[in-house]
Write a protein that holds these residues in place. Sequence first.
Motif, PDB file in Angstrom:
ATOM      1  N   LYS A  61       0.794  -1.217   0.000  1.00 50.05           N
ATOM      2  CA  LYS A  61       0.000   0.000   0.000  1.00 50.05           C
ATOM      3  C   LYS A  61       0.836   1.281   0.000  1.00 50.05           C
ATOM      4  O   LYS A  61       0.406   2.291  -0.522  1.00 50.05           O
ATOM      5  CB  LYS A  61      -0.924   0.025   1.219  1.00 50.05           C
ATOM      6  N   THR A  62       2.015   1.244   0.600  1.00 52.90           N
ATOM      7  CA  THR A  62       2.784   2.475   0.771  1.00 52.90           C
ATOM      8  C   THR A  62       4.282   2.282   0.587  1.00 52.90           C
ATOM      9  O   THR A  62       4.799   1.178   0.713  1.00 52.90           O
ATOM     10  CB  THR A  62       2.577   3.084   2.181  1.00 52.90           C
ATOM     11  N   ILE A  63       4.918   3.415   0.287  1.00 56.88           N
ATOM     12  CA  ILE A  63       6.373   3.510   0.299  1.00 56.88           C
ATOM     13  C   ILE A  63       6.684   4.505   1.414  1.00 56.88           C
ATOM     14  O   ILE A  63       6.160   5.616   1.421  1.00 56.88           O
ATOM     15  CB  ILE A  63       6.924   4.072  -1.018  1.00 56.88           C
ATOM     16  N   MET A  64       7.511   4.093   2.354  1.00 62.89           N
ATOM     17  CA  MET A  64       7.898   5.003   3.434  1.00 62.89           C
ATOM     18  C   MET A  64       9.377   5.330   3.271  1.00 62.89           C
ATOM     19  O   MET A  64      10.193   4.438   3.062  1.00 62.89           O
ATOM     20  CB  MET A  64       7.627   4.378   4.793  1.00 62.89           C
ATOM     21  N   ILE A  65       9.688   6.644   3.326  1.00 67.21           N
ATOM     22  CA  ILE A  65      11.088   7.044   3.218  1.00 67.21           C
ATOM     23  C   ILE A  65      11.462   7.954   4.380  1.00 67.21           C
ATOM     24  O   ILE A  65      10.626   8.662   4.933  1.00 67.21           O
ATOM     25  CB  ILE A  65      11.413   7.744   1.879  1.00 67.21           C
TER      26      ILE A  65
END
Length: 129
Positions: A48-52
Amino acid sequence: MKKLISYSLGAILATGVLLSVGNAHSQSMTVKETPVTSMGTITEFNPKTIMIMTPEGTKAVSYGYSKTTTYVDELGNPVPMELVKSGVPVTIYYTGSGSTMVANKVVVRKATATSPAVIQEKTTTTTTP
């Protein structure tokens, strides 16, 4: 009296035509958001997501993505999804703000060498008879 009615009717019809043209024009306009960029290192990549983590940030920033999100290297060549993982430096092109940021393009960057050079110490022992 006939002239007065015909002029009034003409004014009413003209107003109606202008209003309908104005409404048709406003319905066909689309607003295109300009992508914004953010650089950082991926801390999590899930369905669902890309976290940086950005260099100036103290907490990871989350971006949604879709089937139309593209993944490329610094030269613009497509990269396999296996390269998009935790620890990889990226630049994310996204639209939206707050909790509705959506990645349009993810540029996978080359990792920069930030570790210091390794120094090896050698010890030589000499035995005399």
